[in-house]
Write an enzyme that holds these catalytic residues in place. Structure first.
Site, PDB file in Angstrom:
ATOM      1  N   CYS A  69       0.847  -1.205   0.000  1.00  0.00           N
ATOM      2  CA  CYS A  69       0.000   0.000   0.000  1.00  0.00           C
ATOM      3  C   CYS A  69       0.881   1.254   0.000  1.00  0.00           C
ATOM      4  CB  CYS A  69      -0.910  -0.072   1.224  1.00  0.00           C
ATOM      5  SG  CYS A  69      -1.491   1.482   1.870  1.00  0.00           S
ATOM      6  N   CYS A  72       0.360   3.791   2.775  1.00  0.00           N
ATOM      7  CA  CYS A  72       0.882   3.273   4.054  1.00  0.00           C
ATOM      8  C   CYS A  72       2.373   3.544   4.160  1.00  0.00           C
ATOM      9  CB  CYS A  72       0.672   1.758   4.163  1.00  0.00           C
ATOM     10  SG  CYS A  72      -1.039   1.247   4.079  1.00  0.00           S
TER      11      CYS A  72
END
Ligand SMILES: [Zn+2]
Length: 141
Positions: A69, A72
């Site tokens: 991600c 993230c």
């Protein structure tokens, strides 16, 4: 007034009672000697997460993230800065949902990253999406 605060050891999960006045003095675990409040996010998985949250009286801010991600990964250095800024007041924890899919399922994590704030072992609030360090500090306050 409470003079001791219970915090879980990120290494062995033992519950430690730390004098409230000494939270900033680098307390270590009475059982295994690991740093209890080192200003870094604790990385927890399936085995330790719930005990850690249940045994920590400080608010616990959890980042449910995944290695694939992008947001993230962008948030990671902000999360580390917030952990340092909130040292002794809020415990920051990272859960890699790729390694702990059952935790992600149990907490109904539908988007990554999701931030969840626990207080006294119970979920207080959550949000999806990345925040910068200043916004993380405000959100956890
Ligand atoms: Zn320990």
């Amino acid at each position: 007034m409470s003079e001791f605060v219970q915090v879980a050891c990120p290494a062995c999960l033992a519950a430690n009672r730390v004098a409230a006045a000494r939270m900033a003095e680098g307390p270590t675990c009475g059982k295994c000697g690991a740093a209890l409040l080192d200003g870094k996010p604790a990385e927890l998985g399936e085995a330790g997460f719930e005990k850690f949250v249940a045994r920590t009286e400080l608010p616990v801010l959890v980042d449910f993230w995944a290695p694939w991600c992008g947001p993230c990964r962008s948030m990671a250095p902000h999360f580390e800065r917030a952990a340092e800024a909130l040292k002794g007041r809020v415990r920051l924890v990272k859960v890699n949902t790729e390694e702990a899919p059952q935790l992600a399922s149990r907490y109904d994590i539908r988007a990554i990253p999701t931030l969840v704030l626990f207080r006294n072992g119970a979920e207080e609030k959550r949000m999806s999406g990345a925040l910068d360090a200043a916004a993380l500090e405000r959100w956890a306050a």
